[in-house]
Write an enzyme that holds these catalytic residues in place. Structure first.
Site, PDB file in Angstrom:
ATOM      1  N   GLU A  34      16.574  85.537  66.642  1.00  0.00           N
ATOM      2  CA  GLU A  34      16.344  85.628  65.198  1.00  0.00           C
ATOM      3  C   GLU A  34      14.954  86.220  65.033  1.00  0.00           C
ATOM      4  O   GLU A  34      14.140  86.168  65.962  1.00  0.00           O
ATOM      5  CB  GLU A  34      16.437  84.265  64.524  1.00  0.00           C
ATOM      6  CG  GLU A  34      15.326  83.306  64.900  1.00  0.00           C
ATOM      7  CD  GLU A  34      15.394  82.010  64.112  1.00  0.00           C
ATOM      8  OE1 GLU A  34      15.491  82.076  62.881  1.00  0.00           O
ATOM      9  OE2 GLU A  34      15.352  80.941  64.740  1.00  0.00           O
ATOM     10  N   ASN A  42      23.772  77.534  60.227  1.00  0.00           N
ATOM     11  CA  ASN A  42      22.830  77.172  61.285  1.00  0.00           C
ATOM     12  C   ASN A  42      22.361  75.752  61.055  1.00  0.00           C
ATOM     13  O   ASN A  42      21.990  75.396  59.938  1.00  0.00           O
ATOM     14  CB  ASN A  42      21.619  78.116  61.252  1.00  0.00           C
ATOM     15  CG  ASN A  42      20.555  77.716  62.255  1.00  0.00           C
ATOM     16  OD1 ASN A  42      20.799  77.738  63.458  1.00  0.00           O
ATOM     17  ND2 ASN A  42      19.388  77.307  61.764  1.00  0.00           N
ATOM     18  N   GLU A  43      22.380  74.951  62.111  1.00  0.00           N
ATOM     19  CA  GLU A  43      21.820  73.596  62.063  1.00  0.00           C
ATOM     20  C   GLU A  43      22.287  72.815  60.840  1.00  0.00           C
ATOM     21  O   GLU A  43      21.477  72.238  60.100  1.00  0.00           O
ATOM     22  CB  GLU A  43      20.283  73.654  62.186  1.00  0.00           C
ATOM     23  CG  GLU A  43      19.876  74.272  63.518  1.00  0.00           C
ATOM     24  CD  GLU A  43      18.390  74.186  63.859  1.00  0.00           C
ATOM     25  OE1 GLU A  43      17.567  73.986  62.940  1.00  0.00           O
ATOM     26  OE2 GLU A  43      18.064  74.316  65.062  1.00  0.00           O
TER      27      GLU A  43
END
Ligand code: NAG
Ligand code: NAG
Ligand code: NAG
Ligand code: NAG
Ligand code: NAG
Ligand code: NAG
Ligand code: NAG
Ligand code: NAG
Ligand code: NAG
Length: 651
Positions: A46, A373-374
């Site tokens: 990222e 994400n997460e």
């Protein structure tokens, strides 16, 4: 002196065989228990710490297009500087280059100015320049006010740290209110002594009236990896390619999420001509140009023969906004478009037709799509969002596997995830003592992607604290060896752990938001960490089958961990040993094969536990390969705090 050594000396004095009392005996099975998936080792990416803009993405000009800045502020200019007493500012252009790029840099050109007026950009913490290399420069300009003389000229140049010209290109300046593009190839006459070089633009207007010239989308590219237009920085790309990554997880990470819904990563803002990419306020403190966009990521995957593990935004932002139920429809539609850009049929899908128009009519390879994400930071709404999005995407793309980012022990998700992406940042000791993490995980059809892991601190009670509290600036020998122990557990459990990637992958040593990073870089150097070498050794010595062996000890004080794989093609047994102890470990291996070579190779990464590779000592710790004696049984001494890879011909 250890009691073992004393006993050995006594035994020698008595002329009797030394019993291998203290040696750890590892008996290897001839029968594989499971395959080592070809996808086991790969990379998570990222844009953090300038890993993309200012890093892997080869563009050398920082703030090249004044994206997502507030015009008429000093901050909008950063890091552009006026040359001499030139007047510059960032303005909202009344005739912008494109609707995606509303801002320009305005240069005031005084009447009858005899001297060169202009501005410069120092790049991303310097610009590395090499003699004889052709740098591709480009910019757009228009005369926004006043009357430039017919004799006016424009010069694009590369300057060294003393503002001495290394290369320059001069062209007549057209007195037009419309945009003109200038391109030039600049070849430095010599390699400057430092990275403190700059890209400069100057104009002369000896006979003209006071004018304003506006500049937009100014760019400078070195030659790129595999010669891709708008491509990657070769030294960083080659460093990553050497780790034979099987997959590329992108575009985040937190940088997918956005602080707000409006600033989430959106695929369609990252494709097509650079002038049509607005950029976005990234999640790590700087604007992303999105020059490294979806198509660039996919080309990169093809260039390195990696599978994309692509994420779609799933209704949850870093700022805590969550979108559920029918309100997710437009985002599902955007995710469908994103996936179709990658694999859709140009005959039936507009995003796929766009891909074809950009030169790639064939679909890219894509098997895995990550949902957000997460999501474990949002146990409240994740079940709703997962159900709404994955029910739809599974119906639309039945061939794809969707990866969940909440915890498998968290909220029950329907449809049942086939894959969970697991993240762990911890201490070297944690990794050394938790390599059995997956051994007791239920084999029920769910598979695991260890999408982010790294030993980041020696302080178990304050992992995210300061360097003074134990946070690592660079991976150390101990942290890399700890990760290696954990990775032996991935090999042993590769029947359910199909992929794993260290994070973060890349970080500028001049401006980073996170430490430690696998690979550091500045404007002209790449710094390979101890953890990098561990990743390199695992990926280059993967094997294709796991051979069960005597199990290491599974305890909170375990220090010696190993795993054994085999390359059936090469008829080799590959033994990986992580010794986290401050002392050497005697080991004895028993191989159940008829033909075992009498010598093999040992590649060892070792050094003082706290030692790191740094910009000042980039090669302090590198793996060393030597020949060792092998056979159906053989002994090996694992150095203190070391990671060893033994390769033995055996079949
Ligand atoms: C080079 O030019 C820049 C911009 O005008 C200026 O800030 C800097 O001091 C100059 N450097 C030297 C060594 O003259
Ligand atoms: C970036 O870091 C490198 C390595 O520490 C150093 O040599 C260089 O001077 C730094 N550059 C800037 C612009 O700070
Ligand atoms: C380059 O610039 C950085 C940041 O201004 C400075 O710390 C460093 O000393 C400079 N290096 C040289 C060789 O001038
Ligand atoms: C990308 O798509 C979003 C949502 O459909 C839209 O708001 C945005 O304008 C698009 N961006 C571009 C550059 O077309
Ligand atoms: C998925 O969602 C999109 C966008 O809301 C919608 O157009 C489509 O009909 C849905 N497909 C399925 C199979 O539910
Ligand atoms: C989800 O959003 C609601 C408001 O829309 C908010 O009350 C709640 O705290 C959010 N949940 C999370 C986990 O952020
Ligand atoms: C397998 O077990 C895990 C952990 O309990 C659970 O999260 C997952 O949903 C299960 N998978 C299946 C297919 O039942
Ligand atoms: C390893 O040890 C941990 C902690 O004692 C335990 O929870 C786990 O079940 C053990 N795993 C195996 C496979 O023995
Ligand atoms: C670990 O972090 C704690 C909490 O901030 C701090 O009090 C302690 O001093 C740290 N320990 C070490 C060895 O730095």
């Amino acid at each position: 002196m250890s009691s073992f050594l004393s006993a050995a000396i006594v035994a020698q004095l008595l002329q009797v065989a030394v019993p291998a009392l203290a040696a750890t005996t590892v008996t290897v099975s001839a029968t594989a228990s499971h395959a080592i998936p070809s996808t086991l080792w790969g990379m998570m990416f990222e844009d953090i710490s300038h890993s993309g803009d200012g890093g892997l993405y080869a563009e050398l000009i920082q703030n090249r297009a004044f994206q997502q800045v507030a015009p008429d502020t000093a901050a909008a200019l950063d890091p552009w500087v006026p040359l001499g007493d030139s007047q510059i500012s960032v303005v909202a252009d009344s005739v912008p280059l494109s609707s995606a790029l509303p801002n320009s840099l305005a240069l005031t050109v005084p009447a009858a100015s005899a001297t060169e007026i202009g501005f410069a950009n120092p790049g991303y913490f310097g610009i590395g320049l090499v003699k004889g290399t052709a740098y591709s420069a480009s910019l757009n300009y228009r005369v926004a006010a006043g009357a430039i003389s017919k004799q006016a000229s424009l010069t694009i140049s590369l300057l060294d740290q003393n503002n001495k010209t290394l290369a320059a290109f001069t062209t007549p300046l057209r007195a037009s209110g419309k945009w003109t593009e200038v391109t030039a190839s600049l070849v430095p006459s010599h390699t400057p002594p430092s990275n403190n070089n700059s890209f400069a633009v100057t104009v002369t207007n000896a006979r003209g009236a006071e004018s304003q010239v506006n500049f937009a989308l100014l760019s400078l590219f070195p030659p790129t990896f595999k010669g891709r237009a708008n491509g990657m920085r070769p030294d960083i790309a080659e460093t990553l390619a050497a780790n034979k990554p099987a997959f590329w997880r992108f575009p985040g990470g937190n940088n997918l999420e956005g602080q707000t819904v409006a600033t989430r990563w959106q695929w369609n803002n990252t494709v097509g001509p650079l002038k049509d990419r607005p950029g976005r306020v990234g999640d790590w403190g700087y604007v992303n140009t999105d020059g490294l966009g979806l198509l660039e990521y996919l080309h990169w995957c093809e260039d390195l023969d990696m599978e994309p593990y692509m994420a779609v935004w799933d209704g949850y932002t870093l700022g805590g906004t969550n979108i559920t139920g029918a309100a997710l429809d437009p985002y599902i539609a955007q995710a469908i478009d994103q996936i179709n850009f990658v694999i859709g049929d140009p005959a039936t899908s507009a995003p796929a037709a766009l891909r074809a128009s950009l030169g790639h009519p064939e679909p890219f390879t894509l098997h895995y799509v990550e949902i957000g994400n997460e999501d474990f930071f949002d146990d409240e709404t994740v079940a709703n969002r997962w159900n709404t999005i994955v029910t739809n995407l599974s119906a639309t793309f039945p061939q794809l596997t969707f990866m969940a980012t909440s915890l498998s022990s968290g909220p029950v998700l329907t449809p049942t995830p086939k894959v969970y992406d697991v993240h762990v940042y911890s201490s070297p000791t944690y990794f050394a003592t938790n390599s059995f993490l997956y051994d007791s995980v239920e084999r029920n059809g769910t598979h695991y992607f260890e999408g982010e892991y790294a030993a980041i601190s020696t302080n178990d009670s304050n992992l995210f604290g300061t360097p003074a509290e134990g946070r690592l600036l660079f991976p150390t020998v101990a942290s890399a060896v700890g990760e290696a122990a954990f990775m032996t557990g991935f090999e042993r459990n590769a029947d359910i752990v199909f992929s794993a990637s260290y994070a973060p992958l890349l970080g500028s040593v001049n401006d980073s938001q996170w430490t430690p990073n696998l690979v550091g870089f500045d404007a002209s150097n790449v710094y390979k960490s101890t953890s990098y070498y561990v990743q390199n050794l695992f990926a280059n010595n993967k094997g294709d089958e796991y051979l069960p062996s005597t199990l290491p000890s599974n305890s909170s004080t375990a220090t010696l961990l190993w795993s054994v794989t085999r390359s059936t093609a090469n008829k080799e047994v590959i033994i990986k040993i992580s010794n986290n102890a401050a002392t050497t470990e005697e080991m004895k291996f028993v191989l159940p094969f008829k033909d075992v070579s009498s010598t093999g190779s040992a590649t060892v990464l070792t050094g003082p536990a706290t030692a790191s590779n740094t910009p000042d000592a980039p090669d302090a710790i590198v793996p060393v390969t030597s020949r060792i004696k092998t056979g159906t049984t053989f002994e090996y001494t694992a150095p203190a705090v070391s990671f060893s890879v033994l390769v033995v011909s055996a079949h």
